[in-house]
Design a protein around this motif. Sequence first.
Motif, PDB file in Angstrom:
ATOM      1  N   MET A   1       0.855  -1.183   0.000  1.00  0.00           N
ATOM      2  CA  MET A   1       0.000   0.000   0.000  1.00  0.00           C
ATOM      3  C   MET A   1       0.886   1.226   0.000  1.00  0.00           C
ATOM      4  SD  MET A   1      -2.086   0.950   3.531  1.00  0.00           S
ATOM      5  CE  MET A   1      -1.147   0.099   4.776  1.00  0.00           C
ATOM      6  N   LEU A   2       0.351   2.277  -0.476  1.00  0.00           N
ATOM      7  CA  LEU A   2       1.001   3.553  -0.244  1.00  0.00           C
ATOM      8  C   LEU A   2       0.199   4.236   0.841  1.00  0.00           C
ATOM      9  CD1 LEU A   2       1.998   5.115  -3.650  1.00  0.00           C
ATOM     10  CD2 LEU A   2       3.391   4.001  -1.944  1.00  0.00           C
ATOM     11  N   HIS A 323       2.874  -4.838  -6.714  1.00  0.00           N
ATOM     12  CA  HIS A 323       2.436  -5.621  -5.553  1.00  0.00           C
ATOM     13  C   HIS A 323       1.662  -6.872  -5.955  1.00  0.00           C
ATOM     14  CE1 HIS A 323       3.438  -3.515  -1.901  1.00  0.00           C
ATOM     15  NE2 HIS A 323       2.792  -2.404  -2.207  1.00  0.00           N
ATOM     16  N   GLU A 342       6.708  -3.870   0.316  1.00  0.00           N
ATOM     17  CA  GLU A 342       6.831  -2.451  -0.042  1.00  0.00           C
ATOM     18  C   GLU A 342       8.141  -2.121  -0.751  1.00  0.00           C
ATOM     19  OE1 GLU A 342       4.325  -0.891  -0.160  1.00  0.00           O
ATOM     20  OE2 GLU A 342       2.999  -1.905   1.263  1.00  0.00           O
ATOM     21  N   ALA A 345       7.593  -3.275  -4.244  1.00  0.00           N
ATOM     22  CA  ALA A 345       6.666  -2.408  -4.983  1.00  0.00           C
ATOM     23  C   ALA A 345       7.393  -1.123  -5.388  1.00  0.00           C
ATOM     24  CB  ALA A 345       5.438  -2.098  -4.146  1.00  0.00           C
TER      25      ALA A 345
HETATM   26 ZN   LIG Z   1       2.793  -0.541  -1.318  1.00  0.00          ZN
END
Ligand SMILES: [Zn+2]
Length: 863
Positions: A1-2, A323, A342, A345
């Motif tokens: 996720m961001l 991701h 992360e 990604a």
């Molecule tokens: Zn991410």
Amino acid sequence: MLKFLKKKSVLRASAVAVLGLLLSGVSRGDEPYARSKDYDLQHSKIVLKFDVEQKKVLGDVTHTLTILKDGTEKIWFDSVGLTIQSVTVNKSAAKFESKETRLVVPLPSAAKAGTKYDVEIKYEGKPTKGLYFILPDEDYPDRSKQIWTQGESEDTRYYLPTYDYPNDRLTTETILTVPASWITVANGKLIGVSDAGSGNKTWTWRESVPSSTYLITVVAGEFDEVRDSWRGIPVTYYAPKGRGDRLKVNYSHTPQMLEFFSKRLGVDYPWEKYSQAMVDDFVAGGMENSSATTNTSTSLTHEKLAHEYATGEDPLIAHELGHQWFGDLVTCKDWGNIWLNEGFATFMERIWVEHNFPKEQIDYELWNDAKEWMENPGLYAKPLVRHDFDDSSEFDGNAYNKGGWVLLMLRHQLGEDNFYAGLKHYLEVNRGKNTVSADLAKAIEEATHINVDEFFSQWVYGAGAPKFDLSYTYDDAKRQILLKVKQTQKLEGRVGIFHVPVDVEITTASGAKTYPINVAKAEESYSLPADSAPLFVLFDKAGHLLKSAEFHKEKKEWIYQAKNAAELADRGDSVDALGKLKDDNEAIAALGDVLKTDKAWGIRAAAADALGSTKNPAAAKLLLDGLNSANEPWVRNRIVAALGNFKDNADAIARVNAVAREDSSYRARASALQALGKLKAPNALEALMDAVKADSPDAFLRNAALRATGELGDDKAVPTLREWAAPGKRIDTRQAAISSLARLDKNNKEITQQISGYLMEPHFPIRISSIFALGTRGDASAIPALEALLKSNDLSIEMAPMIKGQIARLKKEPAGAQAASQGGDKAEGDSAAVAKRLDRLEHMLQEMSDRLKAIEEKMPPKK
Ligand SMILES: [Zn+2]
């Protein structure tokens, strides 16, 4: 996720790091280690209906699971705040016990390993997290209705009783009944849509590739849809109704990315479709739910602004798509290994940028990223893999930026072929599994027969990076240089002496020669051949190593290097070195040359920053010249921002004024408005008020002008700000106005009251802006309102630590401590530093969530 939309790549490192640290954490740390399991959840049939008015979810979930341990007498699911109505086990009514965070279900008798059960749970709830209702209200009657979920890290349990930790994988069937005019999106393939009576339809989605429960998604509401495809797989994009025309502008590279990633990794995109749904008020920048990413609708950039960003929305798109392999197909076993999600990604973002844009783009991003990371002491001290994140989020700038950097460094050291052979093997042997970092090291060694244990020991399990002190002397008689290399990092905690391969390049009149050396000691000297006195010497040519270096060189060598080094990182280092010489005319002139002539935009922009920071009148002149020839919006805005450093300089002020009124670039105009505030130019208030009145795409310039009034500090702007802060105006415009109100007419309690009134609004960005604005105002009369908010039970995401931090600030407790300690920066523990830090954070939040995309909190303000 961001966690948040780290906009436009350039300075995202610190932003994400700091934001991640502030926004999560203290309220509740995620479970650091994977659980031991009593059962294996294999499939969930999730049937959801919604009471939209009441913001309620009505659920009926059937879990198919297999017992793993002989003698298991009861099983439990994570469940928070849900009212459980009934439970059946293999269709027979079962007893159950609802605890604060768990639903416990006794089995009919002690079960043997291998026994299968179907457990059906009927429930309802008004989720405070995990599932969000975005609805029109009296202030925003035209909003499109949206329901969306955000599971990561541990929030699925707020709307679905389930096994809520990454170390289990299941297939899903998601059945959603919604108003007939709505669209839904969930994991997997759309099986069908049927009439459900009473003006409703039922959508059935099925995901046949297992993944973890934090990757379950539901999006439903009034959306526009654009359909595309890749190798016959549906690729769909969704925007809140009315903004569908922005999808192609921002998202059209998706099929090319699917192709590039599939080929590059040697493992085809593994899911049955790929959808990206853009939703309003999203609590993160993007989320990689399996086959069905959700992104913030702020990524739907206005067509007239989109081309003003060098890489557009591609980094966000590539991150979440990346991701789908790293995170979804292969998932970190525990949150302590989140960098495997992360970092990869981030790596995928980087290789897309490298593939699709001129080389200078990725070179600049990496060079800049390394500097930012090195300057963050909190991150520096922590290893990539860590399980001690009770009071600071694991989603930090190490998981993202250092993780991405380390993978690129590993690629450089192994070579492309070996590296990608290792990744392919990692993906293949771990497909559908959960991994720890050792699984990556093992896969690379199996595929390449290269042992990477030392690399992992230093960069993954160890902390920090080398800090070098470098110098050399030339011996004419021996025709060689003696290069002295010292590692000066403090050896404490997990930081040690690094063993690293380094390319040294020596350029003499007869050309450049490269010598690979291995650095392995605290202090070492290397004798290297040089047929005459070197023109310049490079240590770690092209900057492949995550490091900092103090290279003691003479000015003329830096100037020569700035002009002649082939690689961006080496020219960038010389720009930084020359910038530190401040009032040196030759250095300033050299920076002026770089600003005009360097082939890489990032280096020209860095030269503009450096010239601005000298505040020398000669530098102002060079910046004004440079603006004449700079075409890229992302350079023009930096030059204009740099001009904001020259107070009392009539030429600079006149030019900034002119740009504010008219320019080829909206970003440059926004920078100029900000600079006018900073310069406190005589006509600044008038210019800003004019800009507030004028229209521009997505109110881009109005927002910039409103924000600049805070910097200007003229209380005459207050009535205008109060008007634009009011409910009903654009959310991002309100954020800009609220942020400036925080800084003006500080004794005016009415302003404090006005902002306090926004704390209970349902709009997440307004709440955040208001919380920080109240802290910045320093008016203790806001404390009761903040405390009331803290007690309310509808806080979205982890707002509690933010609120507590601002209350502490208003009480002038030395302790905004929770907030400060999250950065891990002990040196910043005193309250003034905390206030400054929070102030920076507040700015950052404002700026990230509104349309002024590239502005960051760092000085100079516009990069
Ligand atoms: Zn991410």
